[in-house]
Design a protein around this motif. Sequence first.
Motif, PDB file in Angstrom:
ATOM      1  N   ALA A 146      55.154 -22.074 -15.862  1.00  0.00           N
ATOM      2  CA  ALA A 146      54.858 -22.096 -17.297  1.00  0.00           C
ATOM      3  C   ALA A 146      53.877 -20.988 -17.669  1.00  0.00           C
ATOM      4  O   ALA A 146      53.964 -20.407 -18.757  1.00  0.00           O
ATOM      5  N   HIS A 147      52.947 -20.691 -16.760  1.00  0.00           N
ATOM      6  CA  HIS A 147      51.942 -19.657 -17.014  1.00  0.00           C
ATOM      7  C   HIS A 147      52.602 -18.287 -17.184  1.00  0.00           C
ATOM      8  O   HIS A 147      52.262 -17.528 -18.101  1.00  0.00           O
ATOM      9  N   ILE A 148      53.558 -17.976 -16.309  1.00  0.00           N
ATOM     10  CA  ILE A 148      54.264 -16.698 -16.405  1.00  0.00           C
ATOM     11  C   ILE A 148      55.153 -16.669 -17.648  1.00  0.00           C
ATOM     12  O   ILE A 148      55.238 -15.657 -18.355  1.00  0.00           O
ATOM     13  N   GLU A 149      55.832 -17.765 -17.922  1.00  0.00           N
ATOM     14  CA  GLU A 149      56.686 -17.836 -19.114  1.00  0.00           C
ATOM     15  C   GLU A 149      55.873 -17.617 -20.382  1.00  0.00           C
ATOM     16  O   GLU A 149      56.321 -16.969 -21.330  1.00  0.00           O
ATOM     17  N   LYS A 202      54.141 -14.400 -25.094  1.00  0.00           N
ATOM     18  CA  LYS A 202      53.109 -13.712 -25.863  1.00  0.00           C
ATOM     19  C   LYS A 202      53.383 -12.214 -25.923  1.00  0.00           C
ATOM     20  O   LYS A 202      53.058 -11.565 -26.927  1.00  0.00           O
ATOM     21  N   SER A 203      53.982 -11.651 -24.886  1.00  0.00           N
ATOM     22  CA  SER A 203      54.364 -10.238 -24.918  1.00  0.00           C
ATOM     23  C   SER A 203      55.438 -10.011 -25.982  1.00  0.00           C
ATOM     24  O   SER A 203      55.398  -9.009 -26.718  1.00  0.00           O
ATOM     25  N   ASN A 204      56.386 -10.923 -26.072  1.00  0.00           N
ATOM     26  CA  ASN A 204      57.415 -10.820 -27.110  1.00  0.00           C
ATOM     27  C   ASN A 204      56.821 -11.006 -28.501  1.00  0.00           C
ATOM     28  O   ASN A 204      57.299 -10.408 -29.471  1.00  0.00           O
ATOM     29  N   ASP A 205      55.778 -11.834 -28.588  1.00  0.00           N
ATOM     30  CA  ASP A 205      55.110 -12.015 -29.880  1.00  0.00           C
ATOM     31  C   ASP A 205      54.469 -10.710 -30.350  1.00  0.00           C
ATOM     32  O   ASP A 205      54.456 -10.411 -31.548  1.00  0.00           O
ATOM     33  N   ILE A 206      53.922  -9.928 -29.423  1.00  0.00           N
ATOM     34  CA  ILE A 206      53.355  -8.623 -29.779  1.00  0.00           C
ATOM     35  C   ILE A 206      54.437  -7.732 -30.376  1.00  0.00           C
ATOM     36  O   ILE A 206      54.235  -7.055 -31.389  1.00  0.00           O
ATOM     37  N   LEU A 207      55.606  -7.759 -29.757  1.00  0.00           N
ATOM     38  CA  LEU A 207      56.707  -6.906 -30.210  1.00  0.00           C
ATOM     39  C   LEU A 207      57.221  -7.300 -31.589  1.00  0.00           C
ATOM     40  O   LEU A 207      57.840  -6.482 -32.276  1.00  0.00           O
ATOM     41  N   ARG A 208      56.955  -8.531 -32.008  1.00  0.00           N
ATOM     42  CA  ARG A 208      57.350  -8.947 -33.368  1.00  0.00           C
ATOM     43  C   ARG A 208      56.641  -8.103 -34.420  1.00  0.00           C
ATOM     44  O   ARG A 208      57.156  -7.885 -35.514  1.00  0.00           O
ATOM     45  N   TRP A 249      46.509 -11.491 -15.730  1.00  0.00           N
ATOM     46  CA  TRP A 249      46.927 -12.750 -16.351  1.00  0.00           C
ATOM     47  C   TRP A 249      47.090 -13.851 -15.311  1.00  0.00           C
ATOM     48  O   TRP A 249      46.676 -14.992 -15.524  1.00  0.00           O
ATOM     49  N   LYS A 250      47.696 -13.518 -14.187  1.00  0.00           N
ATOM     50  CA  LYS A 250      47.924 -14.526 -13.148  1.00  0.00           C
ATOM     51  C   LYS A 250      46.620 -15.120 -12.634  1.00  0.00           C
ATOM     52  O   LYS A 250      46.562 -16.297 -12.278  1.00  0.00           O
ATOM     53  N   GLN A 251      45.566 -14.292 -12.601  1.00  0.00           N
ATOM     54  CA  GLN A 251      44.279 -14.745 -12.084  1.00  0.00           C
ATOM     55  C   GLN A 251      43.362 -15.273 -13.182  1.00  0.00           C
ATOM     56  O   GLN A 251      42.270 -15.764 -12.892  1.00  0.00           O
ATOM     57  N   LEU A 252      43.803 -15.195 -14.411  1.00  0.00           N
ATOM     58  CA  LEU A 252      42.939 -15.497 -15.556  1.00  0.00           C
ATOM     59  C   LEU A 252      42.541 -16.970 -15.610  1.00  0.00           C
ATOM     60  O   LEU A 252      43.373 -17.862 -15.451  1.00  0.00           O
ATOM     61  N   TYR A 312      44.856 -27.077 -13.667  1.00  0.00           N
ATOM     62  CA  TYR A 312      45.413 -26.705 -14.964  1.00  0.00           C
ATOM     63  C   TYR A 312      44.358 -26.492 -16.053  1.00  0.00           C
ATOM     64  O   TYR A 312      44.654 -25.928 -17.105  1.00  0.00           O
ATOM     65  N   ARG A 313      43.133 -26.911 -15.809  1.00  0.00           N
ATOM     66  CA  ARG A 313      42.127 -26.956 -16.877  1.00  0.00           C
ATOM     67  C   ARG A 313      41.855 -25.590 -17.513  1.00  0.00           C
ATOM     68  O   ARG A 313      41.556 -25.499 -18.693  1.00  0.00           O
ATOM     69  N   LYS A 314      41.960 -24.513 -16.741  1.00  0.00           N
ATOM     70  CA  LYS A 314      41.678 -23.183 -17.276  1.00  0.00           C
ATOM     71  C   LYS A 314      42.893 -22.268 -17.224  1.00  0.00           C
ATOM     72  O   LYS A 314      42.773 -21.053 -17.272  1.00  0.00           O
ATOM     73  N   LYS A 315      44.076 -22.866 -17.143  1.00  0.00           N
ATOM     74  CA  LYS A 315      45.322 -22.109 -17.125  1.00  0.00           C
ATOM     75  C   LYS A 315      45.989 -22.186 -18.500  1.00  0.00           C
ATOM     76  O   LYS A 315      46.378 -23.276 -18.943  1.00  0.00           O
ATOM     77  N   LEU A 316      46.141 -21.049 -19.172  1.00  0.00           N
ATOM     78  CA  LEU A 316      46.788 -21.063 -20.482  1.00  0.00           C
ATOM     79  C   LEU A 316      48.236 -21.530 -20.387  1.00  0.00           C
ATOM     80  O   LEU A 316      48.780 -22.062 -21.346  1.00  0.00           O
TER      81      LEU A 316
END
Length: 388
Positions: A158-161, A166-172, A332-335, A357-361
């Motif tokens: 889910a983290h990678i997805e 969010k990358s696609n949201d930038i492209l919007r 991002w993976k380590q965030l 999961y507590r600090k994983k977006l």
Amino acid sequence: MDKSGFKHSEAFLQWIWENLLFDFTDLKTTCGRSLNIIKQGILNTTDGPDFTQAVIEVDNIIWHGDVEIHVKSKGWNAHDHQDDANFNTVILHVVTDGNPQSVMTRNGSTPYTLNLIPYLPKQLRLFLKGFEDPEALPCSRSVSFISEEAFLQQIEKAHIEYFEKKSNDILRFYDPEKLPSKAWKEALILSLWDGLGIAHNREPMQETARQLLKEWSGTSVKEGIERAFEIAGLNNDGSDIRWNLKSVRPANHPKQRITEAVELTALILNEPFKNLITSRSIEVWKVWIEAAGLRRSSRIEILYGTVFLPSIYVLGNLFAHQKLSQQALSEWKQLKTPIPISLLKRFKSLNLNSSAYRKKLGAIHQLKSYCDDLRCSECFVLKNAIES
């Protein structure tokens, strides 16, 4: 399970059928004939029956054809399959009705019907029962054992997805008609304004930013803030009706957020583009935050993950700078991001280590895009519980 049958999506039922997650050793059709599944078929992703090229045996007679899946048997007529020649080849109608209706194809044949409910395993029945409580995660109360390894695997997925989303949201917000450097900067700015408007003022924040960018030319921060207030209709004591000010805390008031957004806008527009297309560009975020005098709040930390890093990833892709894109993805993976406990409270019932999961977006994406959308059949947690 009650008489209303299966309280889940048709896609979930298709997953059960595709993976044969039921007792198929002694199946009976609704008309009392013995049924043996030789081949459950191939999932069809286009028009027509749900599964093609299936092979079944009914009372020692082999049938080749297709399988159609419906939560309720009335779905056959509701979807007009009785008038669609594509369904003439259906040999088995799989449903989850307590008292299913027989159906007929356009050419007059009557497919056998199988009510799958009596053949579902106990573990899956317990899971489905969990949907009777809409406030809880079904797996938290109905799956007897939840693998922490499977949960971690799902959160990482889910983290990678979420990063891809969010990358696609930038492209919007990216305008291909403009110079790439200008289009990227403006996409980043609009995304930041949008993020600062969460949750109730995203649209007016975007509108204000768009208008301000059209007029921005050598504008000072002070002038930019004053003009943004004018555009937003917030210059006087009265407020533009576009803004939701109900129960808004001072830190989230549109005036405060607009001020922060203008500070960042000025810094981004004034940043030499050559400083952004290097392997050290990720470090510029901290410089901007300090220069804007913004404190490292949870909102700013979340924007770093959900806006800045995806924008750097997009920048690397736009300019074929693979190292830059990979750097953003690796970060991002380590965030680890401070996420309000209230957003993740539904996970508490899983009795798993919260540090997972507590600090994983990605945990937020898991709840919104998997749990809330009932995409359980795509979740490693359920797959592990049912298949183990």
